[in-house]
Design a protein around this motif. Structure first.
Motif, PDB file in Angstrom:
ATOM      1  N   CYS A   1       0.532   0.924   9.972  1.00 17.65           N
ATOM      2  CA  CYS A   1       0.212  -0.377   9.369  1.00 17.65           C
ATOM      3  C   CYS A   1       1.341  -1.378   9.603  1.00 17.65           C
ATOM      4  N   GLN A   2       2.574  -0.928   9.495  1.00 11.70           N
ATOM      5  CA  GLN A   2       3.723  -1.804   9.722  1.00 11.70           C
ATOM      6  C   GLN A   2       3.752  -2.280  11.178  1.00 11.70           C
TER       7      GLN A   2
ATOM      8  N   ASP B   1       3.081   8.392   8.073  1.00  9.19           N
ATOM      9  CA  ASP B   1       2.700   7.917   9.404  1.00  9.19           C
ATOM     10  C   ASP B   1       1.716   6.754   9.336  1.00  9.19           C
ATOM     11  N   PHE B   2       0.822   6.782   8.350  1.00 12.24           N
ATOM     12  CA  PHE B   2      -0.136   5.683   8.212  1.00 12.24           C
ATOM     13  C   PHE B   2       0.585   4.375   7.871  1.00 12.24           C
TER      14      PHE B   2
ATOM     15  N   GLU C   1       0.798  -1.220   0.000  1.00 16.06           N
ATOM     16  CA  GLU C   1       0.000   0.000   0.000  1.00 16.06           C
ATOM     17  C   GLU C   1       0.833   1.274   0.000  1.00 16.06           C
ATOM     18  N   VAL C   2       2.098   1.192   0.379  1.00 17.78           N
ATOM     19  CA  VAL C   2       2.922   2.395   0.516  1.00 17.78           C
ATOM     20  C   VAL C   2       3.254   2.987  -0.853  1.00 17.78           C
ATOM     21  N   GLU C   3       3.233   4.297  -0.905  1.00 15.99           N
ATOM     22  CA  GLU C   3       3.643   4.990  -2.128  1.00 15.99           C
ATOM     23  C   GLU C   3       5.152   5.182  -2.063  1.00 15.99           C
TER      24      GLU C   3
END
Length: 128
Positions: A66-67, A61-62, A54-56
């Protein structure tokens, strides 16, 4: 002091998880669900915990949240299984991301920021 109560709208994975944690902390919990528990978005999401997919380009911080959630999940899963005395299906299997663009190695290296990556270059078959 009277027991505090929490009303939760939605009986999917997130709503049920919040209810579980709130109840463990002593709250009186009510869940409002318009159809079957665990259905709707929870059924469509396939239960994936995939922060790296999902990471760009730049982790925010999101992504960090999630990690951290992914790292904490196995112990939480064990707690659920212990309390419920029910089997809990979970497989830590990883993710595979496929790219179909020629100039991709710089983006992949930047996106994954040191994570294990395997890239097959179409021209020459080089593995990086």
């Amino acid at each position: 002091m009277p027991q505090q109560s929490i009303n939760i709208v939605g009986g999917g994975v997130i709503g049920l998880s919040i209810a579980f944690e709130a109840r463990r902390r002593g709250y009186d919990v009510r869940i409002f669900e318009k159809s079957a528990f665990g259905g709707q978005a929870s059924g469509a999401a396939a239960g994936m915990l995939a922060p790296y997919a999902e990471v760009e380009e730049d982790p925010d911080d999101f992504f960090v949240l999630c990690q951290d959630s992914l790292r904490l999940f196995p112990d939480w899963k064990d707690d659920i299984q212990s309390v419920s005395e029910q089997p809990f299906e979970y497989t830590a299997s990883g993710s595979l991301t496929v790219f179909f663009m020629k100039p991709i190695s710089w983006l992949l290296k930047r996106r994954w920021n040191g994570k294990v990556a395997l890239v097959l270059k179409q021209n020459g078959g080089t593995i990086i």
